[in-house]
Design a protein around this motif. Structure first.
Motif, mmCIF file in Angstrom:
data_model
loop_
_atom_site.group_PDB
_atom_site.id
_atom_site.type_symbol
_atom_site.label_atom_id
_atom_site.label_comp_id
_atom_site.label_asym_id
_atom_site.label_seq_id
_atom_site.Cartn_x
_atom_site.Cartn_y
_atom_site.Cartn_z
ATOM 1 N N GLN A 84 83.011 52.849 117.345
ATOM 2 C CA GLN A 84 83.801 52.411 116.202
ATOM 3 C C GLN A 84 85.109 53.188 116.065
ATOM 4 O OE1 GLN A 84 80.729 52.867 113.260
ATOM 5 N NE2 GLN A 84 79.971 50.776 113.523
ATOM 6 N N ARG A 85 85.230 54.308 116.801
ATOM 7 C CA ARG A 85 86.515 55.020 116.865
ATOM 8 C C ARG A 85 87.247 54.456 118.083
ATOM 9 N NH1 ARG A 85 82.804 59.270 115.770
ATOM 10 N NH2 ARG A 85 82.823 60.040 117.932
ATOM 11 N N GLU A 86 88.106 53.491 117.839
ATOM 12 C CA GLU A 86 88.628 52.687 118.938
ATOM 13 C C GLU A 86 89.695 53.390 119.779
ATOM 14 O OE1 GLU A 86 87.877 48.308 116.936
ATOM 15 O OE2 GLU A 86 89.866 49.224 116.801
ATOM 16 N N VAL A 87 90.439 54.300 119.188
ATOM 17 C CA VAL A 87 91.518 54.979 119.911
ATOM 18 C C VAL A 87 91.348 56.487 119.784
ATOM 19 C CG1 VAL A 87 94.011 55.318 120.135
ATOM 20 C CG2 VAL A 87 93.109 53.063 119.503
ATOM 21 N N THR A 88 91.336 57.169 120.934
ATOM 22 C CA THR A 88 91.326 58.627 120.984
ATOM 23 C C THR A 88 92.609 59.097 121.653
ATOM 24 O OG1 THR A 88 88.913 58.819 121.071
ATOM 25 C CG2 THR A 88 90.178 60.660 121.959
ATOM 26 N N ALA A 89 93.260 60.085 121.065
ATOM 27 C CA ALA A 89 94.450 60.676 121.667
ATOM 28 C C ALA A 89 94.030 61.853 122.549
ATOM 29 C CB ALA A 89 95.420 61.144 120.587
ATOM 30 N N PHE A 90 94.441 61.806 123.785
ATOM 31 C CA PHE A 90 94.113 62.833 124.778
ATOM 32 C C PHE A 90 95.276 63.823 124.832
ATOM 33 C CE2 PHE A 90 91.653 62.665 129.105
ATOM 34 C CZ PHE A 90 91.046 63.870 128.798
ATOM 35 N N THR A 91 94.982 65.110 124.846
ATOM 36 C CA THR A 91 96.017 66.138 124.909
ATOM 37 C C THR A 91 95.851 66.953 126.181
ATOM 38 O OG1 THR A 91 95.926 66.307 122.482
ATOM 39 C CG2 THR A 91 97.132 68.030 123.663
ATOM 40 N N HIS A 92 96.616 66.604 127.213
ATOM 41 C CA HIS A 92 96.656 67.426 128.421
ATOM 42 C C HIS A 92 97.711 68.511 128.197
ATOM 43 C CE1 HIS A 92 94.115 64.612 130.568
ATOM 44 N NE2 HIS A 92 94.192 65.356 131.664
ATOM 45 N N PHE A 93 97.235 69.735 128.050
ATOM 46 C CA PHE A 93 98.120 70.871 127.820
ATOM 47 C C PHE A 93 97.458 72.096 128.434
ATOM 48 C CE2 PHE A 93 99.814 74.439 125.303
ATOM 49 C CZ PHE A 93 101.174 74.192 125.419
ATOM 50 N N GLY A 94 98.228 72.897 129.141
ATOM 51 C CA GLY A 94 97.639 74.079 129.766
ATOM 52 C C GLY A 94 98.599 74.705 130.754
ATOM 53 N N MET A 95 98.051 75.386 131.737
ATOM 54 C CA MET A 95 98.869 76.057 132.742
ATOM 55 C C MET A 95 99.787 75.082 133.452
ATOM 56 S SD MET A 95 99.703 78.934 134.133
ATOM 57 C CE MET A 95 98.395 80.140 133.820
ATOM 58 N N ASN A 96 99.303 73.859 133.736
ATOM 59 C CA ASN A 96 100.129 72.880 134.445
ATOM 60 C C ASN A 96 101.383 72.504 133.668
ATOM 61 O OD1 ASN A 96 98.311 72.766 136.552
ATOM 62 N ND2 ASN A 96 97.275 70.937 135.810
#
Length: 564
Positions: A84-96
């Motif tokens: 039912q949570r249709e959209v998730t925001a992905f956070t690629h953050f780190g050493m790269n």
């Protein structure tokens, strides 16, 4: 016994008629045929089939009984809430982010990780503007650099110039913004590659480069950073599984008293060196930042071709995860969620949440699905009735994609447009999947203004189109006709996923004509019509189904340009 499809041919399994004034009617499906007397007498196949999130397919199960089991395979409470949570925001953050790479080596100089300021609240505002209801952070990518001060590695934010707990700040900002929170924790870990092997590998790569042979991204990265890896050589070191205690306390461990008093859990597992290391990190994440709404286990193995493979003990890992976080859906895990099979954010035209497996889902990554979940057909009747199938499971799809060409922020890249994001929404959420949309912050600690602009326009478009049924815009009781170019269907997933084939018909000038058709429905099915349709009534005819359909009210929508 011949394989028979419930409601095949002329039989109308369910006629759902939606009068545009709001009436809804349904015709029940015919009952499934009874099993033969021999099947009824077979051991294990006499009891009624009861709803469950996982089912075992017994040798005595008839084709009809297998389909009945599929129809009664239903989500757990956690899976249902996740869908039912249709959209998730992905956070690629780190050493790269600071090396301008997509893949790290595990031998990076930790001094490179030096953000001056991280505006977590700005991230959350951007994600909410896009309509996200959940966010997910890469707490550890394949390079092994941890964004929290882990007790088990020196390759961590605690030993960088930034020095502060990014995971903790991220989780607090998300919850303050009213968002659910997930954590990505890669099982792969370049910092833990065996040191002796790594030294020989670098020598081979140097010779390869000297000879003018092409290098892969992983190989180039390793040569650029040199070595040794920052960790203790636990990944793929060939150690034998042995019984260990999780958490494995370290000298001066601040959790010792809480564990001894039972305020923090402790349990035993039989795993090798690296799996113990990984589970200790999961334990830190779960106990310090949980409860989590999703835990993401990436299936990547960057060094397989180079000769190093970590043979994960999935059965023990999944058992441990269930003990640590029983209410958390695990990406790639049993009673969790699965990869849609591509990184384009596009679900299948026939996307089943019920999938078959030849092995116990508690013993294999990705639920035992063949070909790493990439097959075009993973849930049809033909798949379910294949002789190799031993288990059925509720296993909904997550469609991952990045707003930019890369997963990490690179200054020269541009984001997808709001129109492109809307198209992806309709081809993921609109095809019974969840959209996992990656939006990476830059080195300045903020999400790029260009990304924010497209996210905001995308969120407004979704709300403008799907926030209101066109019937409501015309006022209650007007009776139509109404003009629309999108039809939205949905099943009540508490009863499982049942619809296999349907058509949508509209009444125009007293005559019915077909305007759309499809196979699966699931949580949500968005049917974008090639041109607007004006009608006073719409009906949905379910032509094939695994049991009597349980459709939610049908809604009608129309695309409109943004109001200036």
């Amino acid at each position: 016994m011949a394989r028979r499809r419930t409601g095949r041919g002329r039989s109308l399994v369910c006629g759902v008629v939606l009068a545009l004034a709001g009436a809804l009617a349904a015709v029940p499906a015919p009952s499934a045929g009874a099993a033969s007397a021999a099947e009824a007498a077979a051991d294990g196949c006499q009891e009624p089939v009861r709803p469950a999130s996982q089912m075992r397919v017994e040798p005595c199960d008839s084709p009809d009984r297998i389909i009945e089991k599929a129809a009664k395979t239903v989500p757990t409470a956690a899976q249902l809430a996740w869908q039912q949570r249709e959209v998730t925001a992905f956070t690629h953050f780190g050493m790269n982010t600071f090396t301008d790479r997509e893949w790290g080596s595990g031998a990076e100089d930790r001094a490179l990780f030096d953000p001056r300021h991280l505006d977590f609240d700005q991230w959350m505002r951007a994600y909410k503007a896009a309509g996200a209801e959940q966010v997910m952070l890469t707490a550890k990518h394949h390079d092994g650099f941890t964004l929290w001060p882990s007790r088990y590695t020196g390759h961590s934010v605690k030993n960088s110039p930034y020095g502060r707990d990014i995971v903790g700040q991220y989780v607090r900002a998300a919850r303050k913004a009213g968002l659910k929170v997930g954590v990505y924790l890669s099982p792969a870990d370049g910092a833990e590659l065996p040191h002796g092997w790594h030294k020989k590998w670098l020598a081979r790569l140097a010779a390869k480069q000297e000879a003018g042979e092409p290098l892969t991204t992983v190989e180039r990265t390793a040569l650029e950073d040199g070595g040794p890896p920052a960790g203790r050589g636990r990944y793929g070191n060939g150690s034998a599984p042995r019984t260990r205690t999780i958490p494995t306390l370290v000298p001066g461990d601040d959790r010792a008293r809480a564990v001894a008093q039972g305020r923090l859990p402790s349990f035993r597992v039989k795993v090798d060196d690296y799996d113990a290391y990984y589970l200790n990190q999961v334990y830190e994440i779960v106990t310090q930042y949980g409860p989590l709404d999703e835990l993401w286990l990436d299936g990547a193995n960057p060094w397989r071709d180079a000769g190093v493979t970590q043979e994960y003990g999935w059965q023990e890992i999944f058992r441990a995860l269930h003990l640590m976080a029983p209410g958390t859906p695990v990406f790639g895990g049993p009673q969790g969620v699965r990869w849609v099979g591509n990184e384009r954010g596009v679900a299948r035209e026939s996307e089943w949440s019920v999938t078959p497996s030849a092995v116990d889902p508690w013993t294999a990554y990705a639920g035992g699905l063949p070909n790493d979940s990439t097959d075009e057909d993973i849930g049809s009747r033909a798949r379910l009735l294949d002789g190799s199938v031993r288990y059925l499971q509720w296993y909904p799809a997550e469609a991952d994609v990045s707003i930019r060409p890369g997963w990490y922020h690179h200054p020269g890249q541009r984001p997808k447009s709001a129109a492109e994001l809307l198209d992806l929404y309709e081809k993921s959420v609109g095809r019974n999947a969840s959209l996992l949309l990656n939006v990476p912050p830059g080195r300045d600690g903020r999400i790029d203004p260009a990304d924010v602009a497209e996210l905001t326009a995308f969120g407004k478009a979704v709300r403008r189109i799907y926030g209101t049924d066109v019937r409501a815009a015309g006022g209650a009781g007007t009776g139509g006709p109404y003009t629309f170019d999108r039809v939205v269907l949905g099943e009540d997933l508490r009863a499982g996923q049942r619809v296999e084939r349907f058509t949508v018909e509209a009444r125009q000038d007293g005559r019915w004509r077909r305007i759309a058709s499809g196979t699966t429905v699931g949580h949500r099915r968005i049917l974008a019509l090639p041109a607007p349709v004006t009608a006073d009534r719409v009906r949905v005819r379910v032509l094939e189904s695994r049991a009597a359909p349980r459709l939610r009210p049908v809604t009608l929508h129309r695309w409109r340009p943004a109001v200036r």
